[in-house]
Structures are given as C-alpha cells and as structure tokens.
Motif scaffolding. Structure first.
Motif, mmCIF file in Angstrom:
data_model
loop_
_atom_site.group_PDB
_atom_site.id
_atom_site.type_symbol
_atom_site.label_atom_id
_atom_site.label_comp_id
_atom_site.label_asym_id
_atom_site.label_seq_id
_atom_site.Cartn_x
_atom_site.Cartn_y
_atom_site.Cartn_z
ATOM 1 N N GLU A 120 -16.944 19.119 13.133
ATOM 2 C CA GLU A 120 -15.914 18.539 13.986
ATOM 3 C C GLU A 120 -15.899 19.181 15.376
ATOM 4 O OE1 GLU A 120 -15.135 20.096 11.042
ATOM 5 O OE2 GLU A 120 -13.703 18.918 9.908
ATOM 6 N N VAL A 121 -15.326 18.481 16.311
ATOM 7 C CA VAL A 121 -15.117 18.906 17.693
ATOM 8 C C VAL A 121 -16.438 19.358 18.332
ATOM 9 C CG1 VAL A 121 -13.590 20.141 19.270
ATOM 10 C CG2 VAL A 121 -12.832 19.717 16.928
ATOM 11 N N ASN A 122 -17.441 18.477 18.239
ATOM 12 C CA ASN A 122 -18.685 18.617 18.964
ATOM 13 C C ASN A 122 -18.785 17.410 19.893
ATOM 14 O OD1 ASN A 122 -20.575 20.980 18.226
ATOM 15 N ND2 ASN A 122 -19.711 20.394 16.251
ATOM 16 N N LYS A 123 -19.956 17.107 20.391
ATOM 17 C CA LYS A 123 -20.097 16.029 21.365
ATOM 18 C C LYS A 123 -20.955 14.880 20.830
ATOM 19 C CE LYS A 123 -19.360 19.217 25.131
ATOM 20 N NZ LYS A 123 -19.876 19.835 26.337
ATOM 21 N N PHE A 124 -20.836 14.597 19.530
ATOM 22 C CA PHE A 124 -21.576 13.496 18.944
ATOM 23 C C PHE A 124 -20.996 12.172 19.411
ATOM 24 C CE2 PHE A 124 -21.830 16.828 15.568
ATOM 25 C CZ PHE A 124 -23.201 17.061 15.656
ATOM 26 N N GLY A 125 -21.874 11.196 19.609
ATOM 27 C CA GLY A 125 -21.422 9.846 19.906
ATOM 28 C C GLY A 125 -21.107 9.113 18.607
ATOM 29 N N PRO A 126 -20.597 7.892 18.697
ATOM 30 C CA PRO A 126 -20.262 7.128 17.491
ATOM 31 C C PRO A 126 -21.461 6.939 16.546
ATOM 32 C CG PRO A 126 -19.360 6.064 19.443
ATOM 33 C CD PRO A 126 -20.226 7.177 19.919
ATOM 34 N N THR A 127 -22.646 6.699 17.110
ATOM 35 C CA THR A 127 -23.839 6.495 16.298
ATOM 36 C C THR A 127 -24.218 7.775 15.554
ATOM 37 O OG1 THR A 127 -24.621 4.875 17.901
ATOM 38 C CG2 THR A 127 -26.246 5.729 16.338
ATOM 39 N N GLY A 128 -24.184 8.898 16.245
ATOM 40 C CA GLY A 128 -24.500 10.180 15.609
ATOM 41 C C GLY A 128 -23.521 10.521 14.501
ATOM 42 N N LYS A 129 -22.236 10.297 14.755
ATOM 43 C CA LYS A 129 -21.213 10.566 13.735
ATOM 44 C C LYS A 129 -21.437 9.701 12.503
ATOM 45 C CE LYS A 129 -17.471 12.055 16.765
ATOM 46 N NZ LYS A 129 -16.115 11.776 17.243
ATOM 47 N N LYS A 130 -21.728 8.427 12.742
ATOM 48 C CA LYS A 130 -21.932 7.501 11.627
ATOM 49 C C LYS A 130 -23.140 7.926 10.798
ATOM 50 C CE LYS A 130 -22.593 2.641 10.565
ATOM 51 N NZ LYS A 130 -22.786 1.300 11.095
ATOM 52 N N GLU A 131 -24.226 8.289 11.466
ATOM 53 C CA GLU A 131 -25.433 8.710 10.744
ATOM 54 C C GLU A 131 -25.177 9.970 9.927
ATOM 55 O OE1 GLU A 131 -30.091 9.915 11.425
ATOM 56 O OE2 GLU A 131 -28.988 9.011 13.092
ATOM 57 N N LEU A 132 -24.471 10.935 10.500
ATOM 58 C CA LEU A 132 -24.181 12.172 9.769
ATOM 59 C C LEU A 132 -23.276 11.912 8.567
ATOM 60 C CD1 LEU A 132 -23.761 14.557 12.816
ATOM 61 C CD2 LEU A 132 -25.533 14.716 11.048
ATOM 62 N N ARG A 133 -22.261 11.078 8.742
ATOM 63 C CA ARG A 133 -21.357 10.750 7.625
ATOM 64 C C ARG A 133 -22.101 10.040 6.495
ATOM 65 N NH1 ARG A 133 -17.489 8.840 11.659
ATOM 66 N NH2 ARG A 133 -16.089 10.572 12.093
ATOM 67 N N SER A 134 -23.054 9.197 6.868
ATOM 68 C CA SER A 134 -23.780 8.410 5.858
ATOM 69 C C SER A 134 -24.629 9.295 4.941
ATOM 70 C CB SER A 134 -24.671 7.358 6.531
ATOM 71 O OG SER A 134 -25.801 7.973 7.134
ATOM 72 N N LEU A 135 -24.911 10.504 5.359
ATOM 73 C CA LEU A 135 -25.735 11.402 4.546
ATOM 74 C C LEU A 135 -25.026 11.829 3.267
ATOM 75 C CD1 LEU A 135 -27.254 13.558 7.407
ATOM 76 C CD2 LEU A 135 -28.378 11.753 6.101
ATOM 77 N N GLN A 136 -23.705 11.751 3.255
ATOM 78 C CA GLN A 136 -22.958 12.091 2.043
ATOM 79 C C GLN A 136 -23.334 11.169 0.889
ATOM 80 O OE1 GLN A 136 -18.747 13.902 3.168
ATOM 81 N NE2 GLN A 136 -18.961 11.844 3.971
ATOM 82 N N GLU A 137 -23.641 9.915 1.209
ATOM 83 C CA GLU A 137 -24.017 8.952 0.176
ATOM 84 C C GLU A 137 -25.343 9.320 -0.473
ATOM 85 O OE1 GLU A 137 -24.048 5.237 2.267
ATOM 86 O OE2 GLU A 137 -21.970 5.476 2.917
ATOM 87 N N ARG A 138 -26.232 9.931 0.297
ATOM 88 C CA ARG A 138 -27.552 10.292 -0.217
ATOM 89 C C ARG A 138 -27.547 11.618 -0.958
ATOM 90 N NH1 ARG A 138 -31.342 9.287 4.874
ATOM 91 N NH2 ARG A 138 -33.006 9.690 3.394
ATOM 92 N N ARG A 139 -26.486 12.390 -0.767
ATOM 93 C CA ARG A 139 -26.374 13.687 -1.442
ATOM 94 C C ARG A 139 -25.001 13.794 -2.103
ATOM 95 N NH1 ARG A 139 -28.003 18.617 0.643
ATOM 96 N NH2 ARG A 139 -26.835 19.371 -1.133
ATOM 97 N N PRO A 140 -24.845 13.279 -3.316
ATOM 98 C CA PRO A 140 -23.554 13.379 -4.014
ATOM 99 C C PRO A 140 -23.100 14.835 -4.120
ATOM 100 C CG PRO A 140 -25.074 11.942 -5.215
ATOM 101 C CD PRO A 140 -25.862 12.602 -4.113
ATOM 102 N N GLY A 141 -21.815 15.054 -3.927
ATOM 103 C CA GLY A 141 -21.258 16.413 -3.995
ATOM 104 C C GLY A 141 -21.287 17.139 -2.665
ATOM 105 N N LEU A 142 -21.876 16.513 -1.638
ATOM 106 C CA LEU A 142 -21.948 17.112 -0.307
ATOM 107 C C LEU A 142 -20.829 16.550 0.562
ATOM 108 C CD1 LEU A 142 -23.549 18.741 1.902
ATOM 109 C CD2 LEU A 142 -24.672 16.577 2.426
ATOM 110 N N THR A 143 -20.166 17.427 1.311
ATOM 111 C CA THR A 143 -19.158 17.009 2.267
ATOM 112 C C THR A 143 -19.683 17.251 3.668
ATOM 113 O OG1 THR A 143 -17.387 17.587 0.739
ATOM 114 C CG2 THR A 143 -16.799 17.395 3.065
ATOM 115 N N VAL A 144 -19.677 16.203 4.495
ATOM 116 C CA VAL A 144 -20.063 16.295 5.907
ATOM 117 C C VAL A 144 -18.855 15.860 6.713
ATOM 118 C CG1 VAL A 144 -21.638 15.509 7.709
ATOM 119 C CG2 VAL A 144 -22.470 15.726 5.351
ATOM 120 N N ASP A 145 -18.196 16.805 7.379
ATOM 121 C CA ASP A 145 -17.053 16.482 8.235
ATOM 122 C C ASP A 145 -17.501 16.464 9.689
ATOM 123 O OD1 ASP A 145 -15.191 16.192 6.233
ATOM 124 O OD2 ASP A 145 -14.506 18.264 6.312
ATOM 125 N N VAL A 146 -17.328 15.293 10.320
ATOM 126 C CA VAL A 146 -17.749 15.138 11.716
ATOM 127 C C VAL A 146 -16.534 14.792 12.554
ATOM 128 C CG1 VAL A 146 -19.294 13.953 13.300
ATOM 129 C CG2 VAL A 146 -19.973 14.283 10.942
#
Length: 190
Positions: free
Chosen positions: A164-190
């Motif tokens: 959180e509180v970095n300078k990611f754009g909407p696309t970067g945030k979306k891509e990082l959040r989507s990684l949770q689906e590929r790794r069950p049990g992983l939390t990615v907070d952006v």
C-alpha cells in the motif's frame, strides 16, 4: 552492550546475551559505532527472534556494519529509516545468505524505488525463509510489477506482501491483486 563490546570477553557476552530473543531500539538514533556494537552482540547469538530498528536513523553506513549478522534475525524491522536502494541492497545480501532466518521483513518508508525492488526480488528468488514482506509507503511504480510478480509466484513460503501507499497505477494494482488467485493462501495488499 557497549560494555560487553569493550570487555572483549566473548564468554561473558555470550552468557549475558545467550537468551536474548528480542532487541528493540525503536526510535533511538543509532550511530555507526552503535551498529558495530550491535553487530558484535548479534554475532554471539544463535538466532534473534526480533530485531526492531524502526526509525533509528540507521542509514547505509550503520546498516553496512550490521549486514554480516542480519540473516540471523527472524523478524527484522527496518521501517522508517532512510535506507534508499543502496541500503536495501545490503539487506538483499542478508537475504541471499544460505543460512538466512528472516521470516518477516519490514521495509516501510525506507526510500525504496523500482530498481531497489528489482534487486530485492532477485535476492528473494533464492530465499527459503521469508513468509511476510512489508513494502508500504515507498516509491514503487508499475515498472516494478514484473519483478514483484515473479517474486510472488516463485517464493513458495510467502504468505503476505503489503504494498500500500506506493505509486502503482490502476493496471499495476490490478495485476498485483490478481496474483492472489494464482497463489491460494497468499495476501497481496496494494
């Protein structure tokens, strides 16, 4: 600790520090000399459960003195220090150590940029101990997303990464959040 360092009596220092589990210097200004003393103390311990150096104004020179022993800490708090990418590079060296015990790494508000994140991700590609990584309040942009994606997908023990509180754009945030689906049990907070 300064007294134990000055005594140059390893048996006394080890007997005194042998059962230390937590070392917290939160908010205290540590000089490079203090870092040398602290490094000496940690060297005598098998494992430090928590080393808290939050807001200690440690900077790169002090961190360089601590570098050879950072891998012995399980929970390493370096947040709110002006480390920049060069300081994070010193932390990356500890993460590359085959004996690294770092499980949780706190690097909030340390001046980390995309190039430093790439070096950190590279160091973590061989790390087997890390389960939690805090990188909030830094200057990471979408340029660091590929390195973070590789890190998240290849670090098997990683359970959470806070971005959180970095300078990611909407696309970067979306891509990082989507990684949770590929790794069950992983939390990615952006």
């Amino acid at each position: 600790m300064h007294y134990l360092f000055e005594s140059q009596n390893p048996a006394l220092a080890q007997q005194t520090l042998g059962s230390v589990k937590t070392l917290s210097f939160c908010g205290l200004g540590l000089t490079p000399i203090d870092s040398v003393v602290l490094s000496h103390a940690i060297r005598l311990c098998d494992t430090i459960k928590r080393l808290d150096l939050w807001d200690c104004h440690i900077q790169c020179e002090g961190l360089q003195r601590l570098g050879p022993v950072l891998h012995k800490c399980q929970d390493l708090g370096l947040g709110y220090n002006d480390l920049g990418d060069s300081g994070v590079k010193l932390v990356s060296a500890a993460l590359r150590n085959p004996d690294c015990k770092i499980q949780t790494l706190w690097l909030q508000r340390v001046g980390l940029t995309d190039s430093g994140a790439e070096d950190l991700a590279s160091a973590l590609s061989t790390n087997t101990s890390l389960t939690g990584l805090y990188l909030t309040h830094n200057s990471l942009t979408d340029r660091s997303v590929p390195a973070l994606r590789d890190l998240i997908l290849t670090l098997p023990r990683l359970k959470w990464i806070m971005l959180e509180v970095n300078k990611f754009g909407p696309t970067g945030k979306k891509e990082l959040r989507s990684l949770q689906e590929r790794r069950p049990g992983l939390t990615v907070d952006v």
